[in-house]
Design a protein around this motif. Sequence first.
Motif, PDB file in Angstrom:
ATOM      1  N   TRP A   1       0.824  -1.203   0.000  1.00 16.70           N
ATOM      2  CA  TRP A   1       0.000   0.000   0.000  1.00 16.70           C
ATOM      3  C   TRP A   1       0.864   1.261   0.000  1.00 16.70           C
ATOM      4  O   TRP A   1       0.606   2.204  -0.746  1.00 16.70           O
ATOM      5  CB  TRP A   1      -0.924  -0.026   1.213  1.00 16.70           C
ATOM      6  CG  TRP A   1      -1.750   1.213   1.363  1.00 16.70           C
ATOM      7  CD1 TRP A   1      -2.817   1.583   0.604  1.00 16.70           C
ATOM      8  CD2 TRP A   1      -1.558   2.229   2.349  1.00 16.70           C
ATOM      9  NE1 TRP A   1      -3.307   2.790   1.061  1.00 16.70           N
ATOM     10  CE2 TRP A   1      -2.555   3.200   2.130  1.00 16.70           C
ATOM     11  CE3 TRP A   1      -0.660   2.414   3.389  1.00 16.70           C
ATOM     12  CZ2 TRP A   1      -2.670   4.340   2.905  1.00 16.70           C
ATOM     13  CZ3 TRP A   1      -0.774   3.549   4.169  1.00 16.70           C
ATOM     14  CH2 TRP A   1      -1.774   4.492   3.921  1.00 16.70           C
TER      15      TRP A   1
ATOM     16  N   VAL B   1      -8.084  -3.539  -8.125  1.00  9.37           N
ATOM     17  CA  VAL B   1      -7.596  -2.892  -6.907  1.00  9.37           C
ATOM     18  C   VAL B   1      -8.179  -1.489  -6.892  1.00  9.37           C
ATOM     19  O   VAL B   1      -7.902  -0.692  -7.773  1.00  9.37           O
ATOM     20  CB  VAL B   1      -6.046  -2.823  -6.886  1.00  9.37           C
ATOM     21  CG1 VAL B   1      -5.554  -2.131  -5.634  1.00  9.37           C
ATOM     22  CG2 VAL B   1      -5.457  -4.211  -6.997  1.00  9.37           C
TER      23      VAL B   1
ATOM     24  N   ASP C   1      -7.611  -4.782  -0.344  1.00 10.00           N
ATOM     25  CA  ASP C   1      -7.105  -5.289  -1.627  1.00 10.00           C
ATOM     26  C   ASP C   1      -5.623  -5.623  -1.520  1.00 10.00           C
ATOM     27  O   ASP C   1      -5.165  -6.639  -2.043  1.00 10.00           O
ATOM     28  CB  ASP C   1      -7.323  -4.269  -2.753  1.00 10.00           C
ATOM     29  CG  ASP C   1      -8.785  -4.078  -3.088  1.00 10.00           C
ATOM     30  OD1 ASP C   1      -9.551  -5.055  -2.980  1.00 10.00           O
ATOM     31  OD2 ASP C   1      -9.156  -2.952  -3.453  1.00 10.00           O
ATOM     32  N   PHE C   2      -4.876  -4.794  -0.828  1.00 12.45           N
ATOM     33  CA  PHE C   2      -3.447  -5.037  -0.655  1.00 12.45           C
ATOM     34  C   PHE C   2      -3.204  -6.210   0.293  1.00 12.45           C
ATOM     35  O   PHE C   2      -2.288  -7.007   0.081  1.00 12.45           O
ATOM     36  CB  PHE C   2      -2.742  -3.775  -0.153  1.00 12.45           C
ATOM     37  CG  PHE C   2      -2.797  -2.653  -1.156  1.00 12.45           C
ATOM     38  CD1 PHE C   2      -1.906  -2.624  -2.218  1.00 12.45           C
ATOM     39  CD2 PHE C   2      -3.734  -1.648  -1.044  1.00 12.45           C
ATOM     40  CE1 PHE C   2      -1.951  -1.608  -3.160  1.00 12.45           C
ATOM     41  CE2 PHE C   2      -3.794  -0.625  -1.983  1.00 12.45           C
ATOM     42  CZ  PHE C   2      -2.902  -0.606  -3.047  1.00 12.45           C
TER      43      PHE C   2
ATOM     44  N   ILE D   1      -4.984 -10.147  -9.383  1.00 10.26           N
ATOM     45  CA  ILE D   1      -4.188  -8.936  -9.191  1.00 10.26           C
ATOM     46  C   ILE D   1      -2.756  -9.309  -9.564  1.00 10.26           C
ATOM     47  O   ILE D   1      -2.210 -10.286  -9.059  1.00 10.26           O
ATOM     48  CB  ILE D   1      -4.263  -8.426  -7.742  1.00 10.26           C
ATOM     49  CG1 ILE D   1      -5.712  -8.063  -7.391  1.00 10.26           C
ATOM     50  CG2 ILE D   1      -3.336  -7.237  -7.536  1.00 10.26           C
ATOM     51  CD1 ILE D   1      -5.921  -7.663  -5.939  1.00 10.26           C
TER      52      ILE D   1
END
Length: 166
Positions: free
Chosen positions: A84, A99, A105-106, A122
Amino acid sequence: MMTDLFLSLLSRRAFDVSADQLIVGAIGTVVVAVCAVLHYEVMRTASWALPRLRIRRQARVLGVMFAMLVAHIAEVWIFGLTYWVMDGWPEFGRLEGPVDEGALDFIYFSVTSFTTLGFGDIVPTGAIRILCGAEALAGLGLITWSASFAFLEMQRDWAEFRRPSK
């Protein structure tokens, strides 16, 4: 034969390492080291504290497993927060795909990298791929370390269980 090999090597692309790759590699080294030290400290503390608690053997085994899970979750978050932070510098690369800049998401990407699951929804691009590889290697090592530790702790408890009680 040697001439062909030499000409083949000369015609290959240069093996250059950019400054961004070096920086990401250094960041990856620091993050892996932090996670390894954290993992060691959690195992050391669990190994010291759990036998001293006046709880049943089964609860001690569960305590070991819980401690290892907490350590892994913390390590995944450390890597996720690193992705991030690095996302703020596009020159280091990006995580491409669904994302939306949210923290989860990270963390999700970190879990899939740490466990070497890698769904592929991703995808890292650029120098940040170095960090992803370092996380996969660290995750594999730390998960294996946890399994070995849990086995040793359970073996100790089972040996204690087999002794006649006084």
